[in-house]
Design a protein around this motif. Structure first.
Motif, PDB file in Angstrom:
ATOM      1  N   ASP A 120     -11.156   3.944 -11.988  1.00 42.53           N
ATOM      2  CA  ASP A 120     -11.854   2.668 -12.182  1.00 42.53           C
ATOM      3  C   ASP A 120     -11.776   1.809 -10.917  1.00 42.53           C
ATOM      4  OD1 ASP A 120     -12.800   0.193 -13.006  1.00 42.53           O
ATOM      5  OD2 ASP A 120     -11.793   0.263 -14.946  1.00 42.53           O
ATOM      6  N   GLY A 121     -12.924   1.491 -10.350  1.00 42.02           N
ATOM      7  CA  GLY A 121     -12.988   0.696  -9.129  1.00 42.02           C
ATOM      8  C   GLY A 121     -12.408  -0.702  -9.279  1.00 42.02           C
ATOM      9  N   ASP A 122     -12.289  -1.202 -10.522  1.00 46.21           N
ATOM     10  CA  ASP A 122     -11.710  -2.524 -10.747  1.00 46.21           C
ATOM     11  C   ASP A 122     -10.251  -2.586 -10.297  1.00 46.21           C
ATOM     12  OD1 ASP A 122     -14.073  -3.413 -11.805  1.00 46.21           O
ATOM     13  OD2 ASP A 122     -13.452  -3.236 -13.895  1.00 46.21           O
ATOM     14  N   PHE A 123      -9.615  -1.422 -10.144  1.00 50.58           N
ATOM     15  CA  PHE A 123      -8.206  -1.399  -9.740  1.00 50.58           C
ATOM     16  C   PHE A 123      -8.014  -1.483  -8.219  1.00 50.58           C
ATOM     17  CE2 PHE A 123      -7.445   0.877 -13.923  1.00 50.58           C
ATOM     18  CZ  PHE A 123      -6.758  -0.177 -14.495  1.00 50.58           C
ATOM     19  N   ARG A 124      -9.087  -1.552  -7.461  1.00 54.70           N
ATOM     20  CA  ARG A 124      -8.937  -1.602  -6.004  1.00 54.70           C
ATOM     21  C   ARG A 124      -8.115  -2.808  -5.567  1.00 54.70           C
ATOM     22  NH1 ARG A 124      -9.625  -3.902  -1.627  1.00 54.70           N
ATOM     23  NH2 ARG A 124     -10.509  -5.695  -2.712  1.00 54.70           N
ATOM     24  N   SER A 125      -8.398  -3.979  -6.149  1.00 52.51           N
ATOM     25  CA  SER A 125      -7.661  -5.193  -5.778  1.00 52.51           C
ATOM     26  C   SER A 125      -6.188  -5.079  -6.151  1.00 52.51           C
ATOM     27  CB  SER A 125      -8.274  -6.421  -6.457  1.00 52.51           C
ATOM     28  OG  SER A 125      -9.586  -6.648  -5.973  1.00 52.51           O
ATOM     29  N   LEU A 126      -5.893  -4.445  -7.273  1.00 55.09           N
ATOM     30  CA  LEU A 126      -4.504  -4.230  -7.676  1.00 55.09           C
ATOM     31  C   LEU A 126      -3.792  -3.346  -6.666  1.00 55.09           C
ATOM     32  CD1 LEU A 126      -2.069  -4.211  -9.611  1.00 55.09           C
ATOM     33  CD2 LEU A 126      -3.152  -2.274 -10.795  1.00 55.09           C
ATOM     34  N   VAL A 127      -4.420  -2.261  -6.265  1.00 57.10           N
ATOM     35  CA  VAL A 127      -3.817  -1.352  -5.288  1.00 57.10           C
ATOM     36  C   VAL A 127      -3.525  -2.088  -3.983  1.00 57.10           C
ATOM     37  CG1 VAL A 127      -4.199   0.715  -3.882  1.00 57.10           C
ATOM     38  CG2 VAL A 127      -4.845   0.710  -6.305  1.00 57.10           C
ATOM     39  N   GLU A 128      -4.458  -2.898  -3.541  1.00 55.42           N
ATOM     40  CA  GLU A 128      -4.270  -3.666  -2.308  1.00 55.42           C
ATOM     41  C   GLU A 128      -3.084  -4.627  -2.441  1.00 55.42           C
ATOM     42  OE1 GLU A 128      -7.056  -6.136   0.823  1.00 55.42           O
ATOM     43  OE2 GLU A 128      -7.475  -6.329  -1.313  1.00 55.42           O
ATOM     44  N   ALA A 129      -2.978  -5.299  -3.595  1.00 54.26           N
ATOM     45  CA  ALA A 129      -1.881  -6.251  -3.816  1.00 54.26           C
ATOM     46  C   ALA A 129      -0.532  -5.525  -3.840  1.00 54.26           C
ATOM     47  CB  ALA A 129      -2.102  -7.013  -5.123  1.00 54.26           C
ATOM     48  N   LEU A 130      -0.485  -4.354  -4.452  1.00 52.30           N
ATOM     49  CA  LEU A 130       0.752  -3.572  -4.482  1.00 52.30           C
ATOM     50  C   LEU A 130       1.157  -3.119  -3.090  1.00 52.30           C
ATOM     51  CD1 LEU A 130      -0.039  -1.416  -7.642  1.00 52.30           C
ATOM     52  CD2 LEU A 130       1.752  -3.156  -7.475  1.00 52.30           C
ATOM     53  N   GLN A 131       0.185  -2.735  -2.290  1.00 50.87           N
ATOM     54  CA  GLN A 131       0.468  -2.315  -0.912  1.00 50.87           C
ATOM     55  C   GLN A 131       1.023  -3.469  -0.087  1.00 50.87           C
ATOM     56  OE1 GLN A 131      -3.478  -0.852  -0.185  1.00 50.87           O
ATOM     57  NE2 GLN A 131      -2.915   1.294  -0.531  1.00 50.87           N
ATOM     58  N   ARG A 132       0.537  -4.686  -0.329  1.00 53.82           N
ATOM     59  CA  ARG A 132       1.066  -5.859   0.393  1.00 53.82           C
ATOM     60  C   ARG A 132       2.527  -6.106   0.045  1.00 53.82           C
ATOM     61  NH1 ARG A 132      -4.056  -8.371  -0.821  1.00 53.82           N
ATOM     62  NH2 ARG A 132      -3.063  -9.552  -2.513  1.00 53.82           N
ATOM     63  N   LYS A 133       2.948  -5.636  -1.139  1.00 50.47           N
ATOM     64  CA  LYS A 133       4.344  -5.784  -1.551  1.00 50.47           C
ATOM     65  C   LYS A 133       5.200  -4.609  -1.081  1.00 50.47           C
ATOM     66  CE  LYS A 133       5.065  -7.578  -5.747  1.00 50.47           C
ATOM     67  NZ  LYS A 133       5.542  -8.933  -5.479  1.00 50.47           N
ATOM     68  N   GLY A 134       4.600  -3.720  -0.295  1.00 50.12           N
ATOM     69  CA  GLY A 134       5.355  -2.619   0.286  1.00 50.12           C
ATOM     70  C   GLY A 134       5.438  -1.365  -0.556  1.00 50.12           C
ATOM     71  N   VAL A 135       4.613  -1.295  -1.599  1.00 39.52           N
ATOM     72  CA  VAL A 135       4.624  -0.132  -2.486  1.00 39.52           C
ATOM     73  C   VAL A 135       3.522   0.844  -2.061  1.00 39.52           C
ATOM     74  CG1 VAL A 135       4.381   0.673  -4.876  1.00 39.52           C
ATOM     75  CG2 VAL A 135       5.476  -1.539  -4.394  1.00 39.52           C
ATOM     76  N   ARG A 136       3.879   2.123  -1.998  1.00 42.00           N
ATOM     77  CA  ARG A 136       2.879   3.151  -1.714  1.00 42.00           C
ATOM     78  C   ARG A 136       2.163   3.498  -3.013  1.00 42.00           C
ATOM     79  NH1 ARG A 136       2.824   8.934  -0.959  1.00 42.00           N
ATOM     80  NH2 ARG A 136       5.000   9.114  -1.628  1.00 42.00           N
ATOM     81  N   VAL A 137       0.853   3.630  -2.948  1.00 41.69           N
ATOM     82  CA  VAL A 137       0.064   3.878  -4.158  1.00 41.69           C
ATOM     83  C   VAL A 137      -0.752   5.165  -4.020  1.00 41.69           C
ATOM     84  CG1 VAL A 137      -1.662   2.978  -5.774  1.00 41.69           C
ATOM     85  CG2 VAL A 137      -0.124   1.388  -4.578  1.00 41.69           C
ATOM     86  N   SER A 138      -0.509   6.087  -4.944  1.00 40.25           N
ATOM     87  CA  SER A 138      -1.326   7.296  -5.054  1.00 40.25           C
ATOM     88  C   SER A 138      -2.253   7.132  -6.250  1.00 40.25           C
ATOM     89  CB  SER A 138      -0.460   8.542  -5.252  1.00 40.25           C
ATOM     90  OG  SER A 138       0.353   8.779  -4.125  1.00 40.25           O
ATOM     91  N   VAL A 139      -3.492   7.594  -6.112  1.00 41.49           N
ATOM     92  CA  VAL A 139      -4.463   7.523  -7.199  1.00 41.49           C
ATOM     93  C   VAL A 139      -4.887   8.939  -7.567  1.00 41.49           C
ATOM     94  CG1 VAL A 139      -6.780   6.767  -7.862  1.00 41.49           C
ATOM     95  CG2 VAL A 139      -5.298   5.226  -6.571  1.00 41.49           C
ATOM     96  N   ILE A 140      -4.877   9.216  -8.865  1.00 41.95           N
ATOM     97  CA  ILE A 140      -5.247  10.546  -9.342  1.00 41.95           C
ATOM     98  C   ILE A 140      -6.505  10.452 -10.202  1.00 41.95           C
ATOM     99  CG2 ILE A 140      -4.553  12.504 -10.784  1.00 41.95           C
ATOM    100  CD1 ILE A 140      -1.699  12.034  -9.921  1.00 41.95           C
TER     101      ILE A 140
END
Length: 211
Positions: A120-140
């Motif tokens: 779901d493309g709606d999660f793009r902003s969430l992924v970006e916010a998590l990355q700013r907090k230093g978390v690596r994000v994998s999407v399956i």
């Protein structure tokens, strides 16, 4: 892949993962999926999100929810909303985006790596916010279907994209294995009667934003 010791959490958009696996022609074995990521690091939590149709006598997804609850998953549910669209068609709305996003942001400070099962493309902003907090994000999800099951913007934002087809032999259900395993999939909105011995599971829900 060797166990890295990193703190991992899984965030599973249930209806989206069901639809993706179905499009690839296999069923998810949730016990094998959990084991796959336990072997990759320190699995802190595995969240599973789905909406439930509450107004029916038997919810076809309930056996799967109960199985996941007892087998290592943190299940998050809410009632679906029903509405009639402009053409008079009955629709079922079951969007869990907000619940997933809130939980992910609350957990972020305690994690090194988040694995998101959704396209779901709606999660793009969430992924970006998590990355700013230093978390690596994998999407399956998958790009092997036509059209792809993952939004291009989400795939680009992720630190790593993993095509579900490449995990099929490790997290797919073995048709010959009938030992302790979650039930097979059935479309939730079909509301088909349940016969003795049959145990349906996660189906697809409308994911509209309209009321």
């Amino acid at each position: 892949m060797a166990n890295t010791g990193e703190r991992i959490a899984l965030f599973i958009d249930g209806a989206n993962l069901y639809a993706t696996a179905k499009s690839l022609g296999f069923d998810i074995d949730y016990k094998r999926l959990l084991r796959e990521f336990q072997n990759k690091g320190r699995l802190i939590r595995a969240f599973y999100y789905t909406a439930l149709i509450e107004d029916q006598e038997y919810s076809s997804i309930r056996p799967l929810i109960d199985w996941l609850d007892y087998n290592g998953y943190a299940v998050v549910t809410k009632p679906t909303k029903e509405f009639v669209d402009s053409l008079g068609r009955r629709k079922v709305k079951g969007n869990m985006d907000i619940e997933l996003a809130v939980d992910a942001m609350e957990m972020a400070d305690h994690l090194d790596h988040i694995v998101l099962f959704s396209g779901d493309g709606d999660f793009r902003s969430l992924v970006e916010a998590l990355q700013r907090k230093g978390v690596r994000v994998s999407v399956i999800s998958t790009v092997t279907t036509q059209p792809p099951m993952i939004a291009d913007e989400l795939r680009r934002q992720a630190d790593e994209f993993i095509d579900l087809i490449h995990l099929a032999n490790r997290v797919g259900r073995d048709p010959g294995d009938r030992s302790d395993r979650p039930p097979p999939p059935v479309r939730q909105q079909e509301r088909r009667p349940v016969t003795p011995g049959s145990v349906p599971s996660e189906g697809e829900l409308e994911d509209d934003d309209e009321e």
